[in-house]
Write an enzyme that holds these catalytic residues in place. Sequence first.
Site, PDB file in Angstrom:
ATOM      1  N   ASP A  91     -87.008 -13.030 -23.951  1.00  0.00           N
ATOM      2  CA  ASP A  91     -87.139 -13.087 -22.436  1.00  0.00           C
ATOM      3  C   ASP A  91     -87.282 -11.704 -22.287  1.00  0.00           C
ATOM      4  O   ASP A  91     -86.894 -10.816 -23.482  1.00  0.00           O
ATOM      5  CB  ASP A  91     -85.778 -13.803 -22.407  1.00  0.00           C
ATOM      6  CG  ASP A  91     -85.721 -14.406 -21.366  1.00  0.00           C
ATOM      7  OD1 ASP A  91     -86.601 -13.798 -19.534  1.00  0.00           O
ATOM      8  OD2 ASP A  91     -84.873 -15.113 -20.517  1.00  0.00           O
TER       9      ASP A  91
HETATM   10  C1  NOJ Z   1     -86.387 -13.947 -17.080  1.00  0.00           C
HETATM   11  C2  NOJ Z   1     -85.872 -16.153 -17.560  1.00  0.00           C
HETATM   12  O1  NOJ Z   1     -85.047 -15.605 -17.762  1.00  0.00           O
HETATM   13  C3  NOJ Z   1     -86.991 -16.453 -17.501  1.00  0.00           C
HETATM   14  O2  NOJ Z   1     -86.656 -17.640 -17.574  1.00  0.00           O
HETATM   15  C4  NOJ Z   1     -88.099 -15.619 -16.885  1.00  0.00           C
HETATM   16  O3  NOJ Z   1     -89.589 -17.004 -17.794  1.00  0.00           O
HETATM   17  C5  NOJ Z   1     -88.753 -14.049 -16.768  1.00  0.00           C
HETATM   18  N1  NOJ Z   1     -87.637 -13.120 -16.281  1.00  0.00           N
HETATM   19  C6  NOJ Z   1     -89.214 -13.768 -16.233  1.00  0.00           C
HETATM   20  O4  NOJ Z   1     -89.731 -13.136 -14.926  1.00  0.00           O
END
Ligand code: NOJ
Length: 769
Positions: A298
């Site tokens: 993430d």
């Molecule tokens: C952080 C988020 O937790 C995740 O769900 C998301 O896909 C990514 N950022 C990219 O935006």
Amino acid sequence: MRLFRSLTRAGCRLGSSHSIPLATLAVCLVVPSLRAQAPQDSDAAMHRFVAGLMAKMTLAEKIGQMSQIARHAPPVISHEESVRREQVGSFLFMRDPQEIDRLQHIAVEETRLHIPLVFGFDVVHGYRTIYPIPLAMAASWDPSVAEMAQHMAAREASAVGVRFAFGPMVDIARDARWGRIMEGAGEDPYLGSKMAAAEVIGFQGKKLGAPDSIMASVKHFAGYGATSGGRDYDESEISDNLLWNLYLPPFHAAEQAGAETFMAAYMNLNGVPASANAWLLNDVLRKQWGFKGFVVSDWETVPNLVTHGYAADAADAAARAVNAGVDMEMTSHDYLNYLEADVKSGKVSAATIDTAVRRILEAKYKLGLFQHPYAPEGAAERELVSPEQRHAAKLAAERTAVLLRNENGALPLKRDVRSIAVVGALADSKADTMGSWSLAGHYDDTVTILEGLRAKVGSSVEVRFARGVELERGNDSIFDPQFASPKPTLITQQQKDAAFAEAISTIKRSDVAVLVMGELQSMNGERASRESLDLPGDQERLLEAAVATGKPVVLVLLAGRPLTIPWASQHVPAILDAWYPGTEGGNAVADLLFGDANPGGKLPVTWPRSVGQEPLYYNPTLSQIPNDRDTMYWDGSNAPLYPFGYGLSYSKITVGGLKLSDEYLHAGGSLKATVTLHNESGVAGDQVVQLYVHQRAGLSARPVRELKGFERVTLQPGETRAVTIPVNAADLRYWSASDHGWHEGTGTFDVWVGDSSVATEHATFEEKP
Ligand code: NOJ
């Protein structure tokens, strides 16, 4: 290079010989160095192709493939340069088709190995056309709607060149304080698993290589929905019992449905960061479940291994993430900056890098990117917010709404109504009709509830709008202001009082009041936890004052979580939860309010009376006071405001006469539960038949009820119909901490079938080994 570009424009796509006229094909064949070998459609061909490619790659080029760069991340070098230097395998957040096309051309034409990029995006509930939020999708209790919506989203995303969706989010969430509850399917692992599989199939289609398929990234692996106190990013301490029986099943279902990628979660799971958790990523996901795709971190979860107090420094973080099975790093640059040194020092083996790169290149191969790196010309113009998209979005919004209360037929609104007061800032807010994570959505495309009602009734009915009270988040949301709800316009107390008074006088002058209340979209989603679940701001006071006028009041909720509205549940005649319904939300809500669509959704999450009950869920185990759970608080009731699975409709469809096909269920087998539905009303409508079981004795304490089957059906006025729900022994398996193993359900089971989790039609069966 120009030659190649004009050839590809002329239809000389890599390997796309079926679409290439003979004369053009002849020209293509004389520039073989620019064409990747046309891969054939088999795993063996894919392995050969990828192995051949990897044999030519330097370590730095391999690490480049493992890096995903954000469009707006502070550039170390320009995006073009990172592509030319082969320091990037994927971008996220690019949404301009021209920009995507330009960077893809650089990757394919101006790099040594011509490896295409893959563009990722948060395709959460639609791309440009916004569909209802995922929690709403679960409220449809209709996986085919979720599949359809994600397929439509995939069509739009792929039309601009985005082939990598960061979804579905399949985190089970039992605590409505957590802002990200809106992104998942709610509290139940069975419903969650059905939705997870449907969404994966919706994104990816039958075969990943179809031009309109995009690969899913199942997130957030795993346990993010259990963050302490519903506080975003906080740690998750989850017992093995809950991990195996509650939190992991939707991930497993998504993997079984063929998900090509997974995303590792932010938080610590039982003390070990999910993004460096070898047990989760290598042992469970890969060895036990057989997952073959790649795992992306993430956002900045690799450098955050230092923040966790886990990795010593950035080089250590990169090594620990990749060794644990994180193949691609999102946004941050620790892989780019440190993996080469980690390989040289022996902290990471060359084989580990090869494994990660092979997975990434195979995903690109399966997507067909080596053959068709570019979105078809004109696809974006054809697909984005097309009439077909709008039609699908409206249908989805209609199927996801939940009617929470409807006293004395307050809804649908009467056709002879002459004036409607529409009250509440949310009623006329494009952003708050779309909901959080609508990052590629456009305000201009969106129909608000006010607009939808006005369009529906035409000039014969006067629709009067008053904002009433303004809403404001206490601190900034993490999203760009571009995606935020408009700032409040009422600043002074005098202005606020005047707006409140105007709303009440508008209601008094009208035949009926539609109050649109709830939360700003920015009060949901990432970093949007709450310590209260009440209607924010002064909305409750306005609601009570509106009811006190004596006019008929309808409350339409826009929110991404359950709200504590005990007063409304007793005093407001009609309450419709529209969640965040998306681009066509206003038109859908107008049809629902006037009865041209009939609400049939059911709650995918328990609604508490008070925030102090959270986490509140329908499937606990019992101990000391089995018959007295509702009075376990001396200062309040523990009964839910609305139970899991609850929802009304304009029809009255009874569920009765439960019969089981057998009194025994044999291991590996199934039996059938049949009930009779009868639509007593004169209105066609839907009922969601829900089947719950309770195992009376087992190797672990067994939950009071567990959902194990459901079906949404439509009945015509007066229709009677038998509906059969299978009970599968495979679904009764559970993991027990008594011996750390999986078990068939054995012994006596209670079974209830009905229209919510408090279903009363009851029977029993015995499961035999
Ligand atoms: C952080 C988020 O937790 C995740 O769900 C998301 O896909 C990514 N950022 C990219 O935006």
